[in-house]
Each structure stands twice: as C-alpha cells, then as structure tokens.
Enzyme design. Structure first.
Site, PDB file in Angstrom:
ATOM      1  N   ILE A 104      -2.581  -0.698  -4.909  1.00  0.00           N
ATOM      2  CA  ILE A 104      -3.744  -1.329  -5.511  1.00  0.00           C
ATOM      3  C   ILE A 104      -3.519  -1.561  -6.997  1.00  0.00           C
ATOM      4  O   ILE A 104      -3.094  -0.657  -7.713  1.00  0.00           O
ATOM      5  CB  ILE A 104      -4.988  -0.421  -5.310  1.00  0.00           C
ATOM      6  N   CYS A 105      -3.814  -2.773  -7.428  1.00  0.00           N
ATOM      7  CA  CYS A 105      -3.750  -3.117  -8.844  1.00  0.00           C
ATOM      8  C   CYS A 105      -5.152  -2.917  -9.416  1.00  0.00           C
ATOM      9  O   CYS A 105      -6.027  -3.765  -9.244  1.00  0.00           O
ATOM     10  CB  CYS A 105      -3.280  -4.564  -9.002  1.00  0.00           C
TER      11      CYS A 105
END
Length: 169
Positions: A104-105
């Site tokens: 996840i960014c």
C-alpha cells in the site's frame, strides 16, 4: 510448593522476560482493538505471534467498496512503534494506491509515520484510503487513470473486486 503454581510462575516470568517494548506495545494495541474496535475493521495476531497479524477491512457503506471484505497482513519489527509495520492486502485489489503485490502506498506507512499510530489507526487510515485515493501517487497507474478519467468504469471494476472478496478464501 505446588508444581502447577511454580510452572505458571515460570511461564509468567518468561513472558515478561521475552517482552520487548515492541511486543508490549502490540499487546496494548491488541487489547484496545478488542475493547474498542473501530467500525468496519478487525485484526489479531496470527498463531500467537504478536509480530504478525491478520486483519480484515470491510468496505465502507454507501461507497463502491460497500459489502467488500478485504484481508490484510501486518508484519511488525522490533522497531515498532518507531517504525511502521509492513502492510499488504491478501485480497485482490483494484485501487490507485495499492500495488499488484498488495502493498500500500500510504503516507503514514512511509514518510509520515509516527509512533502515535496504533494498529487501529493504521487499519482505519487504509479503510479511508479505499474511498479517498491519491491518484497523484499511483501504485496502480491503470486504476489511477481510470479513477481520474472514467469514474463509472473505475466503480464497475471496484464492484468486481468487492464481489470477488465474498468468495475468496
């Protein structure tokens, strides 16, 4: 002395001895998550390993994610809470800020991390990200482009992911 009492005392001693600051903090995080769980998220250590958690995020109501059940893992290091955990979706996702491998960014998992964040805050932030992506920092360029240029098609793809989440193991 009673043998059971001595054994219990020894186990308690070993647990305290093996408790590091990270493990103590994770126990507090777990206790808080059990006693006051935020809506739509849950999480717990896997197989009595406080350093590796399984979590579930439910898609927020009245959004394209509504009805989805999304599984994640959180891997903590002994540097927690000074360093963030590694968080990955196990469930298949289609989102501008989620890589193909499920990572996840999200700013609080990278450069905006703070020890004030606990497991509940991490999972709540990820749940928020589902409906409020940042297309300027894409992990999935196709999803980011679709989110910006063709919201209807993007929402259709999200609904497919939601439906897959019902049947995935």
């Amino acid at each position: 002395m009673d043998k059971v009492w001595v054994d219990d005392l020894m186990v308690s001693y070993l647990l305290v001895k093996m408790s590091t600051p990270a493990r103590k903090r994770l126990m507090r995080d777990f206790k808080r998550l059990q006693q006051d769980p935020p809506a739509g998220i849950s999480g717990a250590p896997q197989d009595n390993n406080i350093m590796f958690w399984n979590a579930v995020i439910f898609g927020p109501d009245d959004t394209p994610w509504d009805g989805g059940t999304f599984k994640l893992t959180l891997q903590f290091s002994e540097d927690y809470p000074n360093k963030p955990p590694t968080v990955r979706f196990v469930s298949r996702m289609f989102h501008p800020n989620i890589y193909a491998d499920g990572s996840i960014c999200l700013d609080i998992l990278q450069n905006q991390w703070s020890p004030i964040y606990d497991v509940a805050a991490i999972l709540t932030s990820i749940q928020s990200l589902l409906c409020d992506p940042n297309p300027n920092s894409p992990a999935n360029s196709e999803a980011a482009r679709m989110f910006s240029e063709n919201k209807r098609e993007y929402n259709r793809r999200v609904r497919e992911i939601v439906e897959q989440s019902w049947t995935a193991d």
